[in-house]
Write an enzyme that holds these catalytic residues in place. Sequence first.
Site, PDB file in Angstrom:
ATOM      1  N   GLU A  16      30.128  19.429   9.262  1.00 24.16           N
ATOM      2  CA  GLU A  16      29.765  20.835   9.139  1.00 24.16           C
ATOM      3  C   GLU A  16      30.909  21.639   8.563  1.00 24.16           C
ATOM      4  OE1 GLU A  16      28.578  22.457  12.791  1.00 24.16           O
ATOM      5  OE2 GLU A  16      26.929  21.046  13.024  1.00 24.16           O
ATOM      6  N   LYS A  17      30.563  22.636   7.818  1.00 26.82           N
ATOM      7  CA  LYS A  17      31.578  23.517   7.253  1.00 26.82           C
ATOM      8  C   LYS A  17      31.525  24.854   7.978  1.00 26.82           C
ATOM      9  CE  LYS A  17      32.923  20.772   3.911  1.00 26.82           C
ATOM     10  NZ  LYS A  17      34.286  20.326   3.698  1.00 26.82           N
ATOM     11  N   HIS A  18      32.495  25.057   8.830  1.00 31.07           N
ATOM     12  CA  HIS A  18      32.571  26.324   9.557  1.00 31.07           C
ATOM     13  C   HIS A  18      33.607  27.270   8.984  1.00 31.07           C
ATOM     14  CE1 HIS A  18      30.603  23.975  12.797  1.00 31.07           C
ATOM     15  NE2 HIS A  18      30.087  25.131  13.108  1.00 31.07           N
ATOM     16  N   HIS A  46      26.082  25.306   6.494  1.00 33.17           N
ATOM     17  CA  HIS A  46      26.047  25.329   7.953  1.00 33.17           C
ATOM     18  C   HIS A  46      24.597  25.563   8.383  1.00 33.17           C
ATOM     19  CE1 HIS A  46      26.424  26.999  12.005  1.00 33.17           C
ATOM     20  NE2 HIS A  46      27.495  26.232  12.089  1.00 33.17           N
ATOM     21  N   HIS A  52      21.378  27.710  16.349  1.00 34.10           N
ATOM     22  CA  HIS A  52      22.683  27.344  15.796  1.00 34.10           C
ATOM     23  C   HIS A  52      22.903  28.089  14.482  1.00 34.10           C
ATOM     24  CE1 HIS A  52      25.446  23.819  14.295  1.00 34.10           C
ATOM     25  NE2 HIS A  52      26.130  24.934  14.531  1.00 34.10           N
ATOM     26  N   CYS A 116      30.694  30.728  14.993  1.00 32.25           N
ATOM     27  CA  CYS A 116      29.455  29.952  15.141  1.00 32.25           C
ATOM     28  C   CYS A 116      29.043  30.055  16.602  1.00 32.25           C
ATOM     29  CB  CYS A 116      29.698  28.487  14.753  1.00 32.25           C
ATOM     30  SG  CYS A 116      28.353  27.390  15.248  1.00 32.25           S
ATOM     31  N   HIS A 119      29.856  26.523  18.049  1.00 34.67           N
ATOM     32  CA  HIS A 119      31.110  25.825  17.732  1.00 34.67           C
ATOM     33  C   HIS A 119      32.318  26.757  17.661  1.00 34.67           C
ATOM     34  CE1 HIS A 119      28.110  22.813  16.030  1.00 34.67           C
ATOM     35  NE2 HIS A 119      28.730  22.173  16.992  1.00 34.67           N
TER      36      HIS A 119
HETATM   37 FE    FE Z   1      28.221  25.368  14.037  1.00 38.26          FE
END
Ligand code: FE
Length: 131
Positions: A16-18, A46, A52, A116, A119
Site C-alpha cells: 500500500e502507498k500511504h 490506496h 478503509h 489512513c 494505518h
Molecule cells: Fe491504509
Amino acid sequence: MASIKDVLQGADWKLEKHVPVIEIQGAPKKAEQVKVSVSVGKEIPHPNTTEHHISWIEVYFLPKGEKFPYQLARFEFGSHGASTQGPNTSTVYTQPQVALSFKTDKSGIILACSYCNIHGLWENSRELIVE
Ligand code: FE
C-alpha cells in the site's frame, strides 16, 4: 511517554502507498505563487472504502533556518461510500489528491502528513527552492 513522531511512518509499507507524494510545479520565484500538489496512492492506489480510506492531508512549510513550520492547508476527505443504505452504497468517494498554492520569498521544506483511518499517520517532505 510517547510522542507523535514515534508513530509517524515515513516509508512505504507492504504494497500500500500511504506516503503523501509532494510535487512542486515549475521553478518557483519570489513574489510568484508556489503551486504544490499532494496525493496519496500515486503509484499504487490506496483503498478508498467506507472501512478503509485516507481521512485527511495536512501541508506545512518550514522556511530554511527557522524552527516553526507554517500550516499551509488542511484537507478533509469526507465521502467514502457510506449512505443511508449502508457502507459502500453511495458510489461517492473523495480522492486523496489536492492542489494548493502559496507565496514566499524563502526557500525551505514542504512537509505533508496524511492519515489512513486504519494505518495511522504518514509523512513526507520535499525541498522548495525559491529563486
Ligand atoms: Fe491504509
